[in-house]
Design a protein around this motif. Sequence first.
Motif, PDB file in Angstrom:
ATOM      1  N   LEU A 123      30.175  26.513  49.752  1.00 56.09           N
ATOM      2  CA  LEU A 123      29.046  27.375  50.118  1.00 56.09           C
ATOM      3  C   LEU A 123      27.898  27.287  49.123  1.00 56.09           C
ATOM      4  O   LEU A 123      26.873  27.958  49.282  1.00 56.09           O
ATOM      5  CB  LEU A 123      29.515  28.827  50.242  1.00 56.09           C
ATOM      6  N   GLY A 124      28.063  26.463  48.084  1.00 55.18           N
ATOM      7  CA  GLY A 124      27.009  26.272  47.101  1.00 55.18           C
ATOM      8  C   GLY A 124      27.013  27.267  45.968  1.00 55.18           C
ATOM      9  O   GLY A 124      26.004  27.421  45.269  1.00 55.18           O
ATOM     10  N   TYR A 125      28.137  27.961  45.764  1.00 53.08           N
ATOM     11  CA  TYR A 125      28.240  28.953  44.688  1.00 53.08           C
ATOM     12  C   TYR A 125      29.281  28.518  43.661  1.00 53.08           C
ATOM     13  O   TYR A 125      30.117  29.302  43.219  1.00 53.08           O
ATOM     14  CB  TYR A 125      28.623  30.326  45.260  1.00 53.08           C
ATOM     15  N   ASN A 126      29.233  27.257  43.288  1.00 53.03           N
ATOM     16  CA  ASN A 126      30.245  26.710  42.381  1.00 53.03           C
ATOM     17  C   ASN A 126      30.271  27.442  41.040  1.00 53.03           C
ATOM     18  O   ASN A 126      31.327  27.638  40.436  1.00 53.03           O
ATOM     19  CB  ASN A 126      29.970  25.216  42.150  1.00 53.03           C
ATOM     20  N   SER A 127      29.096  27.876  40.575  1.00 54.62           N
ATOM     21  CA  SER A 127      29.024  28.576  39.291  1.00 54.62           C
ATOM     22  C   SER A 127      29.632  29.973  39.354  1.00 54.62           C
ATOM     23  O   SER A 127      29.861  30.598  38.323  1.00 54.62           O
ATOM     24  CB  SER A 127      27.555  28.669  38.833  1.00 54.62           C
ATOM     25  N   GLU A 128      29.874  30.469  40.574  1.00 55.71           N
ATOM     26  CA  GLU A 128      30.415  31.819  40.753  1.00 55.71           C
ATOM     27  C   GLU A 128      31.935  31.829  40.899  1.00 55.71           C
ATOM     28  O   GLU A 128      32.517  32.895  41.100  1.00 55.71           O
ATOM     29  CB  GLU A 128      29.792  32.463  42.007  1.00 55.71           C
ATOM     30  N   THR A 129      32.572  30.668  40.799  1.00 55.16           N
ATOM     31  CA  THR A 129      34.013  30.598  41.050  1.00 55.16           C
ATOM     32  C   THR A 129      34.803  31.522  40.139  1.00 55.16           C
ATOM     33  O   THR A 129      35.657  32.293  40.593  1.00 55.16           O
ATOM     34  CB  THR A 129      34.518  29.150  40.882  1.00 55.16           C
ATOM     35  N   SER A 130      34.541  31.451  38.846  1.00 55.43           N
ATOM     36  CA  SER A 130      35.272  32.287  37.890  1.00 55.43           C
ATOM     37  C   SER A 130      35.058  33.767  38.176  1.00 55.43           C
ATOM     38  O   SER A 130      36.007  34.566  38.104  1.00 55.43           O
ATOM     39  CB  SER A 130      34.824  31.956  36.458  1.00 55.43           C
ATOM     40  N   SER A 131      33.827  34.138  38.525  1.00 56.76           N
ATOM     41  CA  SER A 131      33.535  35.542  38.836  1.00 56.76           C
ATOM     42  C   SER A 131      34.266  36.000  40.094  1.00 56.76           C
ATOM     43  O   SER A 131      34.786  37.118  40.152  1.00 56.76           O
ATOM     44  CB  SER A 131      32.030  35.745  39.025  1.00 56.76           C
ATOM     45  N   LEU A 132      34.332  35.120  41.104  1.00 59.86           N
ATOM     46  CA  LEU A 132      35.024  35.468  42.340  1.00 59.86           C
ATOM     47  C   LEU A 132      36.524  35.606  42.122  1.00 59.86           C
ATOM     48  O   LEU A 132      37.173  36.497  42.683  1.00 59.86           O
ATOM     49  CB  LEU A 132      34.746  34.406  43.417  1.00 59.86           C
ATOM     50  N   VAL A 133      37.094  34.711  41.305  1.00 55.48           N
ATOM     51  CA  VAL A 133      38.525  34.792  40.988  1.00 55.48           C
ATOM     52  C   VAL A 133      38.833  36.109  40.283  1.00 55.48           C
ATOM     53  O   VAL A 133      39.814  36.797  40.592  1.00 55.48           O
ATOM     54  CB  VAL A 133      38.960  33.591  40.120  1.00 55.48           C
ATOM     55  N   THR A 134      37.982  36.464  39.337  1.00 51.61           N
ATOM     56  CA  THR A 134      38.178  37.719  38.609  1.00 51.61           C
ATOM     57  C   THR A 134      37.972  38.922  39.529  1.00 51.61           C
ATOM     58  O   THR A 134      38.690  39.920  39.424  1.00 51.61           O
ATOM     59  CB  THR A 134      37.203  37.806  37.421  1.00 51.61           C
ATOM     60  N   LEU A 135      37.001  38.827  40.448  1.00 49.02           N
ATOM     61  CA  LEU A 135      36.762  39.901  41.412  1.00 49.02           C
ATOM     62  C   LEU A 135      37.983  40.102  42.299  1.00 49.02           C
ATOM     63  O   LEU A 135      38.417  41.241  42.526  1.00 49.02           O
ATOM     64  CB  LEU A 135      35.535  39.575  42.265  1.00 49.02           C
ATOM     65  N   TYR A 136      38.535  39.006  42.810  1.00 50.49           N
ATOM     66  CA  TYR A 136      39.741  39.102  43.645  1.00 50.49           C
ATOM     67  C   TYR A 136      40.892  39.712  42.847  1.00 50.49           C
ATOM     68  O   TYR A 136      41.599  40.603  43.329  1.00 50.49           O
ATOM     69  CB  TYR A 136      40.146  37.719  44.151  1.00 50.49           C
ATOM     70  N   SER A 137      41.069  39.221  41.638  1.00 51.52           N
ATOM     71  CA  SER A 137      42.163  39.707  40.792  1.00 51.52           C
ATOM     72  C   SER A 137      42.031  41.198  40.508  1.00 51.52           C
ATOM     73  O   SER A 137      43.003  41.957  40.604  1.00 51.52           O
ATOM     74  CB  SER A 137      42.181  38.916  39.477  1.00 51.52           C
ATOM     75  N   THR A 138      40.819  41.631  40.155  1.00 53.22           N
ATOM     76  CA  THR A 138      40.612  43.039  39.815  1.00 53.22           C
ATOM     77  C   THR A 138      40.773  43.939  41.043  1.00 53.22           C
ATOM     78  O   THR A 138      41.373  45.020  40.950  1.00 53.22           O
ATOM     79  CB  THR A 138      39.216  43.236  39.207  1.00 53.22           C
ATOM     80  N   CYS A 139      40.260  43.496  42.190  1.00 51.62           N
ATOM     81  CA  CYS A 139      40.435  44.290  43.414  1.00 51.62           C
ATOM     82  C   CYS A 139      41.902  44.319  43.834  1.00 51.62           C
ATOM     83  O   CYS A 139      42.373  45.330  44.383  1.00 51.62           O
ATOM     84  CB  CYS A 139      39.569  43.721  44.537  1.00 51.62           C
ATOM     85  N   SER A 140      42.607  43.231  43.584  1.00 50.84           N
ATOM     86  CA  SER A 140      44.050  43.233  43.828  1.00 50.84           C
ATOM     87  C   SER A 140      44.734  44.277  42.954  1.00 50.84           C
ATOM     88  O   SER A 140      45.669  44.962  43.387  1.00 50.84           O
ATOM     89  CB  SER A 140      44.633  41.845  43.547  1.00 50.84           C
ATOM     90  N   PHE A 141      44.248  44.418  41.725  1.00 47.66           N
ATOM     91  CA  PHE A 141      44.771  45.446  40.820  1.00 47.66           C
ATOM     92  C   PHE A 141      44.558  46.842  41.402  1.00 47.66           C
ATOM     93  O   PHE A 141      45.480  47.670  41.416  1.00 47.66           O
ATOM     94  CB  PHE A 141      44.068  45.324  39.463  1.00 47.66           C
ATOM     95  N   PHE A 142      43.357  47.115  41.896  1.00 47.08           N
ATOM     96  CA  PHE A 142      43.084  48.435  42.476  1.00 47.08           C
ATOM     97  C   PHE A 142      43.936  48.666  43.722  1.00 47.08           C
ATOM     98  O   PHE A 142      44.404  49.779  43.973  1.00 47.08           O
ATOM     99  CB  PHE A 142      41.594  48.572  42.818  1.00 47.08           C
TER     100      PHE A 142
END
Length: 559
Positions: free
Chosen positions: A368-387
């Motif tokens: 989707l052209g957001y390669n620089s956002e990969t780490s942020s998305l992984v962390t977002l998924y992980s943190t929301c999984s925590f909640f």
Amino acid sequence: MIRDSGKWVVLIVTVWIQAFTGTNFDFSSYSSELKSVLDITQVQLNCLSVASDMGKAFGWCSGVSLMYFPLWVVMFMSAFLGLLGYGFQWLVIQRLITLPYFLVFFLCLVAGCSICWFNTICYVLCIKNFTTNRSLALSLSISFNGVSAAFYTLIANAINSNNDTLYLLLNAIVPLLISALVLIPILQQQPQPQQQHSADTLNLRDSVVFLCLNILALVTGLYLLFLYSLSSSSLTVARVILAGAIFLLAVHFLLPSIVNLKEWSCFTLPTIFTLVDNNDDNGLHKELICKEGNDVRSNGSVHSMMIEKSFCLVSVLEKEKITMLGEEHTTKMLIRRWDFWLYYIAYFCGGTIGLVYSNNLGQISQSLGYNSETSSLVTLYSTCSFFGRLLAAAPDLFRSKTQIARTGWFAAALIPTPIAFILLAISGTKTALQLSTSLVGLSSGFVFSAAVSITSELFGPNSVGVNHNILITNIPLGSCLYGLLAALVYDSNATSSGQSIWLREMSMCMGRKCYMQTFIWWGCISIVGLVSSFLLFLRTKQAYDSFERNKNSNRIQGN
């Protein structure tokens, strides 16, 4: 020293173990680099992800090992499996050694075993030390597995934010270091009797401690969610944020002792937060004894029966359904249960598909052209999984106000997943990607956490070490099927697209169509999981209602 402080130390130990051993969550952070180094296609990369999840198919080995070896021995076996699996992958990705593809596949399999073994150790510790309120202990412990990616991102940024291969080295070393750190508490602390206190005193004290621990866990999750993005700005900032996160984890050790001080004896907990010992072994035992003297079918919910009869498959729904909680199931009994297979499908089409989505986040964001956002998305998924995992404690924290069966909460938790995939299929914007990732993380996190308690309640607490590992065999199966579907769609679009990029055998697809069909399929599959979970709720509601009635009756007689 508080007499029952040992169980709280063990609980916090499991929190630390879970926080640093969820290494499968950061696969997307280095998957693109691994794909490039090995010169493989998306299908082959998916096979490596499947291999990691396939390790869960051997999770029953950890339950068997605990029957013959001390817990601390099994814990270090888990750590060394991770050291072997991730360590050699790091050597490969650094081009220090060269290994054929099938050996890398085997290393991923070994690493997956390590994750599953650590999880089983935490399950057993929580169940043995919390014979009552075990679901709250499990929920709190399992929830921290969801923040592993955030912690690994902080550690990586504190060392070198530009090195994605660092994740593999951390995956190999950190779990071993944590195992050594918690060794002494595990050796010293044992489950202790609680006969010197009244049930009401224990209930109030445990209520206060669990409530405070959940609030502190919520603060930790919010801290990681809002500050991790700043960690990439500089090494100093990353180290300060990491130090703050470690401090919050350390506070968990002190909180039970603070709450249990004599000065807190006058503390009055609001009724809404008073815990109900819905997992009390004595309560389950009494319910089993009452089986012959009560016709639980005739006392079941009339409303539930009317809903069930509206289905054309009512005879299947009524066949051998569970009518009581806590009955121990052998493997042979388990696989004969319709309830188990409904449960299996709900997990397979719900929680597992969320895990596969997280494994593909790297390629999804790249396409989707957001390669620089990969780490942020992984962390977002992980943190929301925590909640989401933390929310799994809601059925127990608010038990006095809501009498919904845990399987009902489980079904409700699957609703956001199809919504997220429909949103992804409609829009490819960054906002849609972030919102969908959050929804999938919340949903799958709740499923992963609540499932352990449901397995314990429906099929017996003593058999949970084996039975739950049988349940999660759907993870490697789902990872294979769903991941293969995504990979085939990805590679077919890379072949036909004029925007695709080919580097020897490695293909790269760019554009929304790389995953659009996959999102549509995943959305349909998640709806199947939602329907299955609703049918499970209808079949088990009677058992939960019966248990609540017996428990309330016993409480009235005791007074």
